[in-house]
Write a protein that holds these residues in place. Structure first.
Motif, PDB file in Angstrom:
ATOM      1  N   ASP A  97     -24.975 -25.279  61.257  1.00 28.68           N
ATOM      2  CA  ASP A  97     -26.167 -25.448  60.424  1.00 28.68           C
ATOM      3  C   ASP A  97     -26.016 -24.780  59.063  1.00 28.68           C
ATOM      4  O   ASP A  97     -26.538 -25.281  58.053  1.00 28.68           O
ATOM      5  CB  ASP A  97     -27.399 -24.870  61.131  1.00 28.68           C
ATOM      6  N   LYS A  98     -25.315 -23.651  59.014  1.00 31.54           N
ATOM      7  CA  LYS A  98     -25.138 -22.940  57.751  1.00 31.54           C
ATOM      8  C   LYS A  98     -24.302 -23.773  56.768  1.00 31.54           C
ATOM      9  O   LYS A  98     -24.466 -23.660  55.556  1.00 31.54           O
ATOM     10  CB  LYS A  98     -24.459 -21.593  57.992  1.00 31.54           C
ATOM     11  N   ILE A  99     -23.420 -24.585  57.322  1.00 30.15           N
ATOM     12  CA  ILE A  99     -22.582 -25.441  56.479  1.00 30.15           C
ATOM     13  C   ILE A  99     -23.355 -26.692  56.059  1.00 30.15           C
ATOM     14  O   ILE A  99     -23.409 -27.055  54.885  1.00 30.15           O
ATOM     15  CB  ILE A  99     -21.288 -25.839  57.211  1.00 30.15           C
ATOM     16  N   SER A 100     -23.981 -27.355  57.027  1.00 31.00           N
ATOM     17  CA  SER A 100     -24.690 -28.605  56.726  1.00 31.00           C
ATOM     18  C   SER A 100     -25.878 -28.389  55.790  1.00 31.00           C
ATOM     19  O   SER A 100     -26.216 -29.261  54.991  1.00 31.00           O
ATOM     20  CB  SER A 100     -25.170 -29.261  58.024  1.00 31.00           C
ATOM     21  N   SER A 101     -26.513 -27.211  55.875  1.00 24.57           N
ATOM     22  CA  SER A 101     -27.673 -26.937  55.025  1.00 24.57           C
ATOM     23  C   SER A 101     -27.274 -26.811  53.558  1.00 24.57           C
ATOM     24  O   SER A 101     -28.125 -26.874  52.669  1.00 24.57           O
ATOM     25  CB  SER A 101     -28.380 -25.653  55.478  1.00 24.57           C
ATOM     26  N   ILE A 102     -25.990 -26.586  53.316  1.00 23.85           N
ATOM     27  CA  ILE A 102     -25.490 -26.503  51.938  1.00 23.85           C
ATOM     28  C   ILE A 102     -24.798 -27.801  51.528  1.00 23.85           C
ATOM     29  O   ILE A 102     -25.056 -28.354  50.462  1.00 23.85           O
ATOM     30  CB  ILE A 102     -24.506 -25.316  51.788  1.00 23.85           C
ATOM     31  N   VAL A 103     -23.927 -28.309  52.401  1.00 27.09           N
ATOM     32  CA  VAL A 103     -23.120 -29.488  52.072  1.00 27.09           C
ATOM     33  C   VAL A 103     -23.988 -30.716  51.833  1.00 27.09           C
ATOM     34  O   VAL A 103     -23.773 -31.462  50.864  1.00 27.09           O
ATOM     35  CB  VAL A 103     -22.090 -29.766  53.190  1.00 27.09           C
ATOM     36  N   MET A 104     -24.979 -30.962  52.680  1.00 27.68           N
ATOM     37  CA  MET A 104     -25.774 -32.192  52.565  1.00 27.68           C
ATOM     38  C   MET A 104     -26.628 -32.235  51.297  1.00 27.68           C
ATOM     39  O   MET A 104     -26.612 -33.239  50.575  1.00 27.68           O
ATOM     40  CB  MET A 104     -26.625 -32.404  53.822  1.00 27.68           C
ATOM     41  N   PRO A 105     -27.383 -31.166  50.987  1.00 27.30           N
ATOM     42  CA  PRO A 105     -28.142 -31.205  49.730  1.00 27.30           C
ATOM     43  C   PRO A 105     -27.242 -31.267  48.497  1.00 27.30           C
ATOM     44  O   PRO A 105     -27.529 -31.985  47.536  1.00 27.30           O
ATOM     45  CB  PRO A 105     -28.947 -29.900  49.759  1.00 27.30           C
ATOM     46  N   LEU A 106     -26.141 -30.495  48.510  1.00 31.36           N
ATOM     47  CA  LEU A 106     -25.216 -30.530  47.383  1.00 31.36           C
ATOM     48  C   LEU A 106     -24.567 -31.910  47.263  1.00 31.36           C
ATOM     49  O   LEU A 106     -24.395 -32.439  46.162  1.00 31.36           O
ATOM     50  CB  LEU A 106     -24.130 -29.465  47.540  1.00 31.36           C
ATOM     51  N   GLY A 107     -24.218 -32.483  48.417  1.00 30.14           N
ATOM     52  CA  GLY A 107     -23.597 -33.804  48.422  1.00 30.14           C
ATOM     53  C   GLY A 107     -24.496 -34.864  47.823  1.00 30.14           C
ATOM     54  O   GLY A 107     -24.033 -35.785  47.141  1.00 30.14           O
ATOM     55  N   CYS A 108     -25.795 -34.726  48.058  1.00 32.68           N
ATOM     56  CA  CYS A 108     -26.764 -35.681  47.527  1.00 32.68           C
ATOM     57  C   CYS A 108     -26.675 -35.765  46.009  1.00 32.68           C
ATOM     58  O   CYS A 108     -26.846 -36.832  45.416  1.00 32.68           O
ATOM     59  CB  CYS A 108     -28.176 -35.277  47.951  1.00 32.68           C
ATOM     60  N   ASN A 109     -26.381 -34.637  45.367  1.00 34.11           N
ATOM     61  CA  ASN A 109     -26.344 -34.588  43.909  1.00 34.11           C
ATOM     62  C   ASN A 109     -24.943 -34.659  43.308  1.00 34.11           C
ATOM     63  O   ASN A 109     -24.767 -35.105  42.173  1.00 34.11           O
ATOM     64  CB  ASN A 109     -27.022 -33.300  43.408  1.00 34.11           C
ATOM     65  N   LEU A 110     -23.941 -34.203  44.066  1.00 30.35           N
ATOM     66  CA  LEU A 110     -22.616 -34.052  43.477  1.00 30.35           C
ATOM     67  C   LEU A 110     -21.518 -34.906  44.097  1.00 30.35           C
ATOM     68  O   LEU A 110     -20.500 -35.157  43.454  1.00 30.35           O
ATOM     69  CB  LEU A 110     -22.188 -32.578  43.549  1.00 30.35           C
ATOM     70  N   HIS A 111     -21.707 -35.340  45.347  1.00 31.13           N
ATOM     71  CA  HIS A 111     -20.633 -36.069  46.029  1.00 31.13           C
ATOM     72  C   HIS A 111     -20.938 -37.560  46.001  1.00 31.13           C
ATOM     73  O   HIS A 111     -21.697 -38.070  46.824  1.00 31.13           O
ATOM     74  CB  HIS A 111     -20.499 -35.580  47.479  1.00 31.13           C
ATOM     75  N   LYS A 112     -20.330 -38.281  45.059  1.00 33.48           N
ATOM     76  CA  LYS A 112     -20.705 -39.679  44.841  1.00 33.48           C
ATOM     77  C   LYS A 112     -19.482 -40.577  44.709  1.00 33.48           C
ATOM     78  O   LYS A 112     -19.116 -41.002  43.607  1.00 33.48           O
ATOM     79  CB  LYS A 112     -21.604 -39.786  43.605  1.00 33.48           C
ATOM     80  N   GLU A 113     -18.862 -40.871  45.838  1.00 32.51           N
ATOM     81  CA  GLU A 113     -17.746 -41.819  45.852  1.00 32.51           C
ATOM     82  C   GLU A 113     -18.213 -43.200  45.398  1.00 32.51           C
ATOM     83  O   GLU A 113     -17.509 -43.916  44.687  1.00 32.51           O
ATOM     84  CB  GLU A 113     -17.146 -41.920  47.256  1.00 32.51           C
ATOM     85  N   GLY A 114     -19.412 -43.577  45.834  1.00 34.04           N
ATOM     86  CA  GLY A 114     -19.956 -44.884  45.478  1.00 34.04           C
ATOM     87  C   GLY A 114     -20.198 -45.026  43.989  1.00 34.04           C
ATOM     88  O   GLY A 114     -20.059 -46.114  43.421  1.00 34.04           O
ATOM     89  N   THR A 115     -20.552 -43.928  43.337  1.00 34.55           N
ATOM     90  CA  THR A 115     -20.774 -43.962  41.900  1.00 34.55           C
ATOM     91  C   THR A 115     -19.459 -44.190  41.161  1.00 34.55           C
ATOM     92  O   THR A 115     -19.413 -44.860  40.117  1.00 34.55           O
ATOM     93  CB  THR A 115     -21.423 -42.650  41.430  1.00 34.55           C
ATOM     94  N   ALA A 116     -18.375 -43.636  41.688  1.00 35.14           N
ATOM     95  CA  ALA A 116     -17.051 -43.883  41.107  1.00 35.14           C
ATOM     96  C   ALA A 116     -16.713 -45.364  41.179  1.00 35.14           C
ATOM     97  O   ALA A 116     -16.083 -45.929  40.280  1.00 35.14           O
ATOM     98  CB  ALA A 116     -15.993 -43.059  41.844  1.00 35.14           C
TER      99      ALA A 116
END
Length: 399
Positions: A280-299
C-alpha cells in the motif's frame, strides 16, 4: 447511460466537429464565412496557453511533498516511468513512420506547406529567450516550461519562506482551470466552425487519411498494451506476474476505457494494486504520480500527430531532424502534458512551428484516440507498480 455521461464532453466535441465537417464538405470554400467564430474561440485558447503552462508546471513542482514521496519519485518510480515512456516513444515513432497511415492528407493551401519547408527545428534554441518580454509568447512554450521548472524548484528549495507565493500560484491555477472549463463549453461550436473551414478547404484530401490514422492508432495501442505490459509483468514476477497482471488489470482497463480519464481511474488502479500484492505504501504513491507523470499513451499521440502533420505539409517523416525531434518530444511531452491539462498540443505546435490552421484537425485526432491512449497510461501504472515493488523488495532484503 453512465458511459454516455462519462464521454459527454468528448461526444459533444466530436459531434460539433462531425457536424462542422459535414457542413464544410457540402458548402466547400464558402464556409469561410464562419471563420471569425472559429478564430474567436482559438484566440482565447492561445491567450490562456502561456499562463496555463507556466502556472501549472510551477504548481506541480512546488506542491510535491517532502520525504518519501519525493524520494521515491526521484528513484525507482522516476526510473521506470522514464524507461517505459522511452520504449513507447521509440516503438510508435517508427510504427507510424513505416505504416504512413496519413499518406494522402494534403493541404489545399500550399502556401502553408511551402513555408514549413524553410522552418528549422532548433530545440536548444527554444529553451531560452534573450529578453523577458519575449518569454510570454505561444511561440516560446518550451522556454516557458524551462522557466517554470526553475521557478518551481526554487520555491521548493525555499520551503516555508515561499509558502505565500505557493498559495498565490495555487489560487492562480484554480482561476485558470475555471477559465479553461468556461471557454471549453464553447469548444463544440468553436472547433466545429474551425473544422468546417478546414474540411471545406481540404475536403476528402484529409478526412479519409485522418480516419485511417485513427484506426491504426487504436489497433496499435491495444497490441502494444498486450505485448509490452505482459513483458513488464514477466520481468516483475515471471509467469506468475503475467497471471497477476492480467487478473488485476481488468478493473483499471475498463474504468479508463469507460471514463477516458486517468484521474477517475486512480481508485481502480489502487484497488488493482492490492489484488496484485503491491504494498500500500508503494501504490499510494505510484498510482497518483502515474496519473500525472506516467503517460506512455501520450507519447503515442505525439508520434501520431507528427506523422499526420508531415503528410499534410509534404514533409519527410524520416528526415533526421524531424524524426529525432519526434522521439525527443515523445519523451518530453508526456511529463509536460501531465502538468498542463489540455495544453500539450500547444507545445508541439510551438516546437515544430506547424501552421495553426491545422490545429482543429489535430484536436479531432486527439479526441478520437483519447480512449485507447488513456487506457495505456492507466494500465501502464499497474505494470510499473509491479516492477517498482520488485526493486523495493530487493532493496529491503539486501539491507
Amino acid at each position: 447511460m453512465k458511459v454516455l455521461k462519462n464521454y459527454k464532453e468528448s461526444l459533444l466535441l466530436l459531434g460539433g466537429m462531425l457536424i462542422g465537417g459535414i457542413v464544410g464538405w457540402i458548402a466547400g470554400p464558402s464556409i469561410n464565412v464562419v471563420k471569425p467564430l472559429a478564430d474567436m474561440f482559438l484566440h482565447l485558447m492561445f491567450c490562456i496557453a502561456v499562463p496555463m503552462v507556466f502556472v501549472s508546471v510551477v504548481c506541480s513542482i512546488a506542491n510535491l511533498k517532502d520525504g518519501k514521496e519525493a524520494g521515491t519519485l526521484l528513484s525507482w518510480t522516476a526510473f521506470f516511468f522514464v524507461i517505459t515512456i522511452v520504449i513507447a516513444a521509440i516503438v510508435f515513432t517508427f510504427y507510424f513512420g513505416f505504416l504512413d497511415a496519413a499518406k494522402g492528407a494534403v493541404l489545399a493551401n500550399n502556401a502553408a506547406a511551402e513555408e514549413m519547408q524553410e522552418i528549422q527545428i532548433d530545440i536548444l534554441g527554444q529553451l531560452t529567450v534573450s529578453d523577458f518580454k519575449d518569454l510570454w509568447s505561444i511561440k516560446q512554450l518550451l522556454a516557458v516550461v524551462v522557466f517554470a521548472l526553475i521557478t518551481g524548484f526554487s520555491m521548493r528549495s525555499l520551503g516555508q519562506t515561499a509558502e505565500p507565493v505557493r498559495k498565490v500560484f495555487n489560487s492562480l491555477n484554480a482561476v485558470i482551470s475555471k477559465f479553461i472549463s468556461t471557454i471549453m463549453k464553447f469548444a463544440p461550436i468553436g472547433l466545429g466552425c474551425y473544422f468546417a473551414v478546414f474540411i471545406g478547404s481540404n475536403g476528402s484530401d484529409t478526412a479519409g487519411p485522418m480516419m485511417k490514422l485513427s484506426i491504426v492508432t487504436w489497433v496499435g495501442s491495444f497490441v502494444y498494451l498486450a505485448i509490452a505490459h505482459t513483458i513488464y509483468a514477466f520481468l516483475a514476477d515471471g509467469t506468475r506476474g503475467i497471471k497477476t497482471f492480467w487478473t488485476a488489470m481488468i478493473g483499471p482497463f475498463l474504468t479508463a476505457l469507460g471514463t477516458c480519464s486517468g484521474a477517475a481511474s486512480v481508485p481502480a488502479n489502487v484497488e488493482a494494486a492490492k489484488k496484485a500484492g503491491i504494498d500500500d505504501k508503494i501504490s499510494s504513491i505510484v498510482m497518483p504520480l502515474g496519473c500525472n507523470l506516467h503517460k506512455e499513451g501520450t507519447a503515442i499521440m505525439v508520434a501520431m500527430t507528427v506523422s499526420f502533420e508531415c503528410a499534410l505539409l509534404g514533409q519527410s517523416y524520416f528526415d533526421p531532424e524531424i524524426l529525432g525531434t519526434c522521439i525527443l518530444m515523445s519523451i518530453i511531452y508526456p511529463f509536460v502534458a501531465g502538468a498542463i491539462p489540455s495544453g500539450g498540443p500547444f507545445l508541439l505546435f510551438s516546437v515544430f512551428g506547424w501552421p495553426m490552421e491545422t490545429f482543429a484537425a489535430v484536436m479531432a485526432l486527439h479526441t478520437i484516440t483519447d480512449a485507447p491512449t488513456t487506457t495505456i497510461n492507466v494500465v501502464g501504472d499497474l505494470a510499473a507498480g509491479m516492477l517498482i515493488e520488485k526493486q523495493v523488495k530487493k532493496a529491503k532484503s539486501s539491507s
